[in-house]
Design a protein around this motif. Structure first.
Motif, PDB file in Angstrom:
ATOM      1  N   THR A  77       0.848  -1.187   0.000  1.00 18.74           N
ATOM      2  CA  THR A  77       0.000   0.000   0.000  1.00 18.74           C
ATOM      3  C   THR A  77       0.888   1.243   0.000  1.00 18.74           C
ATOM      4  OG1 THR A  77      -1.647  -1.183   1.291  1.00 18.74           O
ATOM      5  CG2 THR A  77      -1.858   1.211   1.200  1.00 18.74           C
ATOM      6  N   SER A 133       0.511   5.531   0.109  1.00 19.11           N
ATOM      7  CA  SER A 133      -0.383   6.679   0.255  1.00 19.11           C
ATOM      8  C   SER A 133       0.438   7.966   0.198  1.00 19.11           C
ATOM      9  CB  SER A 133      -1.179   6.603   1.562  1.00 19.11           C
ATOM     10  OG  SER A 133      -0.304   6.619   2.661  1.00 19.11           O
ATOM     11  N   GLU A 192       0.094  12.495   0.663  1.00 20.10           N
ATOM     12  CA  GLU A 192      -0.671  13.674   1.075  1.00 20.10           C
ATOM     13  C   GLU A 192       0.177  14.904   0.808  1.00 20.10           C
ATOM     14  OE1 GLU A 192      -2.119  15.695   5.216  1.00 20.10           O
ATOM     15  OE2 GLU A 192      -2.402  13.533   4.998  1.00 20.10           O
ATOM     16  N   PHE A 216      -4.707  14.173  -1.559  1.00 21.90           N
ATOM     17  CA  PHE A 216      -4.355  12.920  -0.894  1.00 21.90           C
ATOM     18  C   PHE A 216      -4.914  11.753  -1.693  1.00 21.90           C
ATOM     19  CE2 PHE A 216      -8.448  13.990   0.878  1.00 21.90           C
ATOM     20  CZ  PHE A 216      -9.121  12.794   0.937  1.00 21.90           C
ATOM     21  N   GLY A 217      -4.255  10.624  -1.537  1.00 18.42           N
ATOM     22  CA  GLY A 217      -4.699   9.425  -2.224  1.00 18.42           C
ATOM     23  C   GLY A 217      -3.944   8.224  -1.710  1.00 18.42           C
ATOM     24  N   SER A 218      -4.431   7.060  -2.056  1.00 19.80           N
ATOM     25  CA  SER A 218      -3.828   5.811  -1.624  1.00 19.80           C
ATOM     26  C   SER A 218      -4.044   4.762  -2.706  1.00 19.80           C
ATOM     27  CB  SER A 218      -4.466   5.364  -0.310  1.00 19.80           C
ATOM     28  OG  SER A 218      -3.875   4.172   0.139  1.00 19.80           O
ATOM     29  N   SER A 219      -3.102   3.840  -2.797  1.00 17.48           N
ATOM     30  CA  SER A 219      -3.217   2.768  -3.773  1.00 17.48           C
ATOM     31  C   SER A 219      -2.746   1.470  -3.123  1.00 17.48           C
ATOM     32  CB  SER A 219      -2.353   3.080  -4.993  1.00 17.48           C
ATOM     33  OG  SER A 219      -2.468   2.061  -5.947  1.00 17.48           O
ATOM     34  N   ARG A 220      -3.514   0.416  -3.301  1.00 17.47           N
ATOM     35  CA  ARG A 220      -3.164  -0.896  -2.757  1.00 17.47           C
ATOM     36  C   ARG A 220      -3.124  -1.893  -3.910  1.00 17.47           C
ATOM     37  NH1 ARG A 220      -5.663  -5.508  -1.536  1.00 17.47           N
ATOM     38  NH2 ARG A 220      -4.815  -6.777   0.111  1.00 17.47           N
ATOM     39  N   VAL A 272      -0.572   6.615  -7.667  1.00 14.99           N
ATOM     40  CA  VAL A 272      -1.480   7.091  -6.627  1.00 14.99           C
ATOM     41  C   VAL A 272      -2.293   8.241  -7.205  1.00 14.99           C
ATOM     42  CG1 VAL A 272      -1.672   8.083  -4.312  1.00 14.99           C
ATOM     43  CG2 VAL A 272       0.131   6.414  -4.808  1.00 14.99           C
ATOM     44  N   SER A 311      -4.921  11.280  -6.720  1.00 18.88           N
ATOM     45  CA  SER A 311      -5.442  12.190  -5.701  1.00 18.88           C
ATOM     46  C   SER A 311      -6.963  12.144  -5.726  1.00 18.88           C
ATOM     47  CB  SER A 311      -4.977  13.617  -5.950  1.00 18.88           C
ATOM     48  OG  SER A 311      -5.613  14.494  -5.038  1.00 18.88           O
ATOM     49  N   LYS A 312      -7.556  12.110  -4.556  1.00 22.73           N
ATOM     50  CA  LYS A 312      -9.015  12.073  -4.445  1.00 22.73           C
ATOM     51  C   LYS A 312      -9.626  13.480  -4.455  1.00 22.73           C
ATOM     52  CE  LYS A 312      -8.913   7.624  -3.473  1.00 22.73           C
ATOM     53  NZ  LYS A 312      -8.504   6.822  -4.559  1.00 22.73           N
TER      54      LYS A 312
END
Length: 154
Positions: A72, A74, A76, A88-92, A111, A113-114
């Motif tokens: 994972t 992430s 920011e 911010f965002g995250s990727s798994r 990743v 961004s949301k």
């Protein structure tokens, strides 16, 4: 009296069996030392075609996993000119995409961004975690603050 003798014989026999199960198995000189789970973040660049995405280089190493594992990443980033704006965002990655065979692996993780686009030359906090529940330790993480680089068109 006979019950006492039978009980004593059974207790002695069971004590002998439990002592054998706790006996140490001698180590063989050819046994490989198990690798620990590690992860290291590399550079991060903003995707030139989609500024809402960054590409993060991650290096990791984990032992052969018989149980669940994941990678994972992430990120920011706060806008220095607008404190209310945070990207911010995250990727798994999927469990099957995490290669745990005791050899070093290098991956590029995207990743998204949301909220807003990533800003070039502005600090971002990146975190990467590899969990490998069949290993010791069961997880490893790395975090760093870096300036996101603007990538050139591929």
């Amino acid at each position: 009296m006979q019950r006492w003798i039978v009980l004593t014989v059974l207790t002695s026999a069971l004590t002998g069996l439990t002592a054998l199960t706790g006996a140490a198995v001698p180590a063989v000189a050819d046994d490989p030392v198990p690798a620990t789970t590690t992860v290291t973040l590399g550079d991060a660049k903003i995707d030139p075609r989609l500024p809402g995405r960054i590409r993060v280089q991650v290096e990791y190493l984990c032992t052969v996993a018989a149980e669940a594992r994941s990678l994972t990443v992430s990120a920011e980033q706060k806008d220095p000119e607008d404190t209310s704006s945070v990207a911010f965002g995250s990727s798994r990655t999927e469990e099957t995409d995490v290669i745990c065979d005791g050899t070093p692996q290098t991956r590029q993780i995207v990743v998204q961004s949301k909220t807003t686009n990533w800003l070039p030359d502005v600090d971002a906090v990146l975190t990467a975690t590899v969990s490998n529940l069949g290993a010791t330790p069961p997880a490893a993480a790395d975090a760093k603050r870096i300036k996101l680089a603007a990538a050139t068109t591929d």
